[in-house]
Motif scaffolding. Structure first.
Motif, PDB file in Angstrom:
ATOM      1  N   ILE A 201      19.973  15.463  13.183  1.00 58.00           N
ATOM      2  CA  ILE A 201      18.769  14.864  13.772  1.00 58.00           C
ATOM      3  C   ILE A 201      18.098  15.933  14.624  1.00 58.00           C
ATOM      4  O   ILE A 201      18.709  16.483  15.544  1.00 58.00           O
ATOM      5  N   ASP A 203      15.076  16.831  17.220  1.00 60.14           N
ATOM      6  CA  ASP A 203      14.242  16.147  18.206  1.00 60.14           C
ATOM      7  C   ASP A 203      13.446  17.200  18.968  1.00 60.14           C
ATOM      8  O   ASP A 203      14.026  18.089  19.600  1.00 60.14           O
ATOM      9  N   THR A 204      12.120  17.102  18.902  1.00 62.48           N
ATOM     10  CA  THR A 204      11.268  18.085  19.576  1.00 62.48           C
ATOM     11  C   THR A 204      11.096  17.802  21.058  1.00 62.48           C
ATOM     12  O   THR A 204      10.585  18.650  21.791  1.00 62.48           O
ATOM     13  N   ALA A 207       7.361  12.812  21.701  1.00 62.75           N
ATOM     14  CA  ALA A 207       7.215  11.707  20.750  1.00 62.75           C
ATOM     15  C   ALA A 207       5.848  11.663  20.081  1.00 62.75           C
ATOM     16  O   ALA A 207       5.652  10.901  19.135  1.00 62.75           O
ATOM     17  N   LEU A 226       8.460  14.497  10.024  1.00 62.94           N
ATOM     18  CA  LEU A 226       8.665  14.552  11.468  1.00 62.94           C
ATOM     19  C   LEU A 226       7.797  13.460  12.064  1.00 62.94           C
ATOM     20  O   LEU A 226       6.562  13.541  12.036  1.00 62.94           O
ATOM     21  N   ARG A 230      10.728  13.315  15.895  1.00 63.03           N
ATOM     22  CA  ARG A 230      12.098  13.364  15.391  1.00 63.03           C
ATOM     23  C   ARG A 230      12.110  13.423  13.866  1.00 63.03           C
ATOM     24  O   ARG A 230      11.214  12.907  13.204  1.00 63.03           O
ATOM     25  N   GLU A 232      15.215  13.267  10.559  1.00 66.68           N
ATOM     26  CA  GLU A 232      16.609  13.142  10.159  1.00 66.68           C
ATOM     27  C   GLU A 232      16.802  13.790   8.797  1.00 66.68           C
ATOM     28  O   GLU A 232      16.077  13.485   7.851  1.00 66.68           O
TER      29      GLU A 232
END
Length: 577
Positions: A201, A203-204, A207, A226, A230, A232
């Motif tokens: 996963i 995650d930058t 959001a 993306l 986020r 996956e």
């Protein structure tokens, strides 16, 4: 007085040292390396100096010969760095970030006289937004760094005012790469990778970010969305990272305004029983972590090797000797070091950097003799020191979290700065649920921890696994003096002595066969030999301080590694070996 020893790489430095991109897991196309010669001055007060009489070469600390200074200044002095920078023409209009890999211990930065940021902590990377202070043409960057070992509040590792024995020359000032980066609008702020043996996963941390992630897999490219910052990734046929096959999934994160290249690995750590004993497992299989203690010091650059390739040479040397693990001892390295371990398949047991006072009788002699289970809730009670340690721990986890090579955290080493280990374990577990945690390496055992961690240099070897995986986190330390390659020809430090290379090999072989191998049959999961290299007075390294002479025999060390792995496999299968 220590002798000047140059490593082979230190003999011919380029004008701009350390030309590798400093952040391998978050790469953009454009950057400006600011290593090389800066104006340098030292003052006692806070005001900038009227003149800069000296020069210093970054990214090396002033105490090192490679810096061109070779001097440690009075504790609490202000070290001043000044440089004029003109940006490339194609950077016009970009947002600008000033990055400093690490500076020991308190740094303040100005651009054209405007304050742009400050940072406290000697081992973490820092970034300052400098767009508002920048102007067309030439710009002045000014840095001030203060370091004061008279206080033990901030983490300081093996540095002391009066070096000797197992304590080393202090390091101050900037000791990692300084660089500028142009940022696009709505830039990706970062990337956190949480992975196991089936998925990753990404995650930058923002959001609002939307785009795609393209992953290069053995079966071809895989593109996933993306969304809300986020993504996956689930490869159809996961290829798992391990020392024998350190496979990295290269990937590109693309948004409408930004593009970043990165990588991740799939691997899972767990504790499972095999052969009647608890084992440290990688990807569901018990692994024997055959390792070496690594202080991370170099004869000419101290904290910083002459070139990043020096790290690779150390790692490959250990692999030729049969090792698959290194314990990074009370130091956090630049990201590039961990990238090399990721790529080459070297497992890292990572120590937190100690702070607090150290007392030989309290922290070494008494625990060695009889008080290894002393309660620690009321040890080292100073709230500022405790808070600084926890801040450093959080920063270390945040900085190294994405690296698959890091499989094991060590919180406290031999009681030094130790306090309320169970509570600190729980704080670390909340930060990282995926890795092994050694709360108390060596002394003052008890409370919450994942492993039973022992140090043995003297006395009987009473090693048998109990309810937790058994780790021999320090042992060995046999000294061999190699004439012409000693930093201190007058003094030596270690735990036993060999007169020549044949005697050293005999001692190492005997130690593994007579002590370690029997413990493997009783459930030992890892063994960390002291140590990778000589450091100043310590001449118990597998290689000399200047990295020019490897002391043991590679074939003999390879045979030891084979015997250890065979014994471990037999033990896991419930068979005697």
């Amino acid at each position: 007085m220590l002798q000047t020893l140059l490593t082979p790489a230190g003999e011919h430095l380029p004008d701009v040292p350390w030309q590798v991109y400093p952040r391998p897991q978050f790469r953009r196309d454009r950057w400006l390396n600011l290593n090389g010669w800066w104006d340098f001055a030292v003052t006692e007060g806070d005001a900038p100096p009227a003149r800069f009489p000296g020069k210093i070469r970054l990214p090396f600390c002033p105490e090192s010969v490679l810096s061109g200074v070779g001097q440690h200044f009075a504790e609490g002095s202000a070290l001043w760095y000044r440089r004029t920078v003109t940006l490339p023409d194609d950077w016009a209009g970009a947002q600008l970030a000033l990055h400093i890999g690490a500076a020991d211990q308190v740094l303040d930065a100005w651009v054209n006289g405007m304050a742009v940021g400050s940072h406290t902590g000697g081992y973490e990377a820092m970034t300052f937004g400098v767009t508002g202070a920048w102007r067309p043409g030439a710009n002045e960057i000014l840095l001030r760094v203060r370091d004061d070992l008279r206080s033990t509040v901030l983490p300081y590792g093996k540095q002391v005012q009066q070096r000797g024995g197992m304590w080393y020359t202090p390091v101050s000032g900037v000791w990692q790469t300084v660089w500028l980066e142009p940022l696009p609008p709505h830039a990706l702020p970062g990337l956190t990778v949480t992975a196991d043996d089936s998925r990753a996963i990404l995650d930058t941390g923002d959001a609002t970010q939307q785009g795609t992630v393209t992953v290069h897999t053995p079966d071809g490219p895989l593109t996933v969305p993306l969304q809300n910052g986020r993504a996956e990734i689930r490869p159809a046929r996961p290829r798992l990272w391990c020392p024998a096959d350190p496979y990295l999934y290269e990937c590109t994160v693309q948004t409408p305004t930004d593009r970043v290249e990165s990588y991740f690995a799939l691997r899972k750590l767990s504790i499972q029983k095999a052969g009647g004993h608890p084992r440290l497992c990688l990807n569901g299989r018990p692994v024997f972590f055959h390792g070496v203690l690594d202080q991370g010091y170099f004869s000419d650059g101290l904290f910083t090797p002459a070139t990043p390739e020096c790290y690779e040479q150390d790692i490959r040397m250990l692999q030729r000797l049969g090792f698959n693990t290194l314990r990074k001892h009370i130091k956090v390295e630049p990201d590039y070091f961990y990238y090399l371990c990721d790529r080459l398949g070297m497992v890292v047991f990572q120590d937190m950097v100690n702070n607090g006072d150290y007392a030989y009788w309290r922290d070494t002699v008494w625990p060695t003799l009889w008080v290894q289970r002393l309660p620690d809730r009321h040890m080292h009670k100073d709230p500022a020191t405790r808070a600084a340690f926890l801040d450093g721990m959080r920063a270390t986890v945040r900085q190294l979290y994405n690296h698959p090579c890091v499989c094991y955290w060590t919180i406290f080493n031999e009681g030094w700065g130790q306090f309320d280990a169970t509570a600190v374990y729980q704080k670390l577990r909340a930060l990282d649920s995926s890795r092994f945690i050694d709360a108390t390496s060596g002394w003052f055992r008890g409370g919450k921890t994942d492993v039973d961690s022992r140090h043995i240099y003297y006395g009987p070897w009473v090693l048998r696994a109990g309810k937790r995986p058994l780790v021999l986190s320090e042992f060995g330390g046999c000294c061999l003096a190699v004439d012409g390659h000693r930093a201190n020809p007058d003094k030596s430090y270690g735990y036993s002595t060999a007169t020549d290379r044949a005697a050293l090999q005999q001692a190492i072989t005997g130690l593994y066969r007579q002590k370690v191998l029997p413990a493997v049959g009783r459930g030992l999961c890892a063994a960390i030999y002291t140590q990778l290299s000589d450091v100043e007075d310590e001449i118990n390294g597998l290689v000399t301080y200047d990295r020019r002479v490897v002391k043991p025999d590679a074939a003999a060390m390879g045979a030891i590694a084979d015997e250890l792995q065979a014994a471990f496999a037999a033990s896991c299968a419930g068979k005697s070996h």
